[in-house]
Design a protein around this motif. Structure first.
Motif, short mmCIF file in Angstrom:
data_model
loop_
_atom_site.label_atom_id
_atom_site.label_comp_id
_atom_site.label_asym_id
_atom_site.label_seq_id
_atom_site.Cartn_x
_atom_site.Cartn_y
_atom_site.Cartn_z
N HIS A 109 18.78 -7.74 10.12
CA HIS A 109 19.39 -6.55 9.51
C HIS A 109 18.58 -5.31 9.91
N TRP A 110 19.23 -4.16 10.02
CA TRP A 110 18.54 -2.92 10.44
C TRP A 110 17.38 -2.56 9.52
N TYR A 111 17.54 -2.78 8.21
CA TYR A 111 16.47 -2.46 7.26
C TYR A 111 15.30 -3.44 7.44
N ALA A 112 15.60 -4.71 7.59
CA ALA A 112 14.56 -5.72 7.79
C ALA A 112 13.77 -5.42 9.06
N SER A 114 13.39 -2.51 10.47
CA SER A 114 12.60 -1.28 10.31
C SER A 114 11.31 -1.56 9.54
N ILE A 115 11.37 -2.41 8.53
CA ILE A 115 10.15 -2.77 7.78
C ILE A 115 9.18 -3.51 8.68
N ARG A 116 9.69 -4.44 9.47
CA ARG A 116 8.81 -5.18 10.38
C ARG A 116 8.19 -4.25 11.42
N ARG A 117 8.96 -3.33 11.98
CA ARG A 117 8.44 -2.38 12.98
C ARG A 117 7.31 -1.54 12.39
N LEU A 137 8.32 -0.77 1.08
CA LEU A 137 9.78 -0.85 1.00
C LEU A 137 10.49 0.37 1.58
N VAL A 138 9.75 1.47 1.75
CA VAL A 138 10.35 2.69 2.29
C VAL A 138 9.60 3.04 3.59
N PRO A 139 10.08 2.51 4.71
CA PRO A 139 9.40 2.80 5.97
C PRO A 139 9.69 4.23 6.42
N PRO A 140 8.85 4.80 7.28
CA PRO A 140 9.12 6.13 7.81
C PRO A 140 10.51 6.18 8.47
N LEU A 141 11.15 7.32 8.37
CA LEU A 141 12.52 7.50 8.86
C LEU A 141 12.69 7.10 10.33
N TYR A 143 11.56 4.69 11.93
CA TYR A 143 11.76 3.25 12.11
C TYR A 143 13.15 2.82 11.61
N LEU A 144 13.69 3.58 10.68
CA LEU A 144 15.05 3.29 10.21
C LEU A 144 16.08 3.68 11.27
N LYS A 145 15.77 4.69 12.07
CA LYS A 145 16.72 5.19 13.07
C LYS A 145 16.73 4.36 14.34
#
Length: 147
Positions: A109-112, A114-117, A137-141, A143-145
């Motif tokens: 999943h994109w969120y999973a 981003s947390i791993r990155r 739980l709130v990674p920098p933006l 990594y979400l992008k």
């Protein structure tokens, strides 16, 4: 009405714990208590238990304090919020990211991702000074992008 306040306080405490985790990780674990956290950044320790796990014990004790005290209004809601964040942290950090138990290995999943990155970038440096991405739980933006 008390139940509504309790629910709001529970979720507020849970959300506030993300800030506490970030703050503690950046200024305490990578600061004056690096001696307890540094084994978490090394791969050459040969024990399942890390000194870093003492931070989990510390927050568990704080959670238990709120459950057991009558001095603080809505202590159970605060204790439950801290405990729920601790359980979530353990699930995400220790099981999902560091694979202490071999579960959720193929989460795509994109969120999973981003947390791993973000966590991988945090562990890129073995010393305490150059790390980044201290939250959970709130990674920098950025990594979400990423895809």
């Amino acid at each position: 009405m008390n139940i509504i306040y309790s629910i709001l306080i529970f979720f507020g405490t849970f959300a506030g714990m993300e800030f506490m985790a970030w703050f503690t990780h950046k200024y305490v674990m990578h600061g004056f208590l690096w001696v307890l956290h540094k084994d978490h950044h090394r791969k050459d320790h040969n024990s399942w238990w890390e000194r870093n796990d003492l931070f989990f014990v510390f927050y568990a004790a704080i959670s238990m304090f709120f459950f057991m005290t009558d001095y603080v209004a809505f202590g159970n809601a605060i204790g439950a919020g801290i405990a729920a964040y601790g359980a979530t942290y353990f699930l995400v950090h220790d099981i999902f990211i560091h694979q202490r138990f071999k579960l959720f290995r193929k989460a795509n999943h994109w969120y999973a991702k981003s947390i791993r990155r973000a966590h991988k970038i945090h562990h890129k440096h073995l010393g305490k000074e150059e790390s980044e991405c201290f939250g959970m739980l709130v990674p920098p933006l950025r990594y979400l992008k990423q895809k």
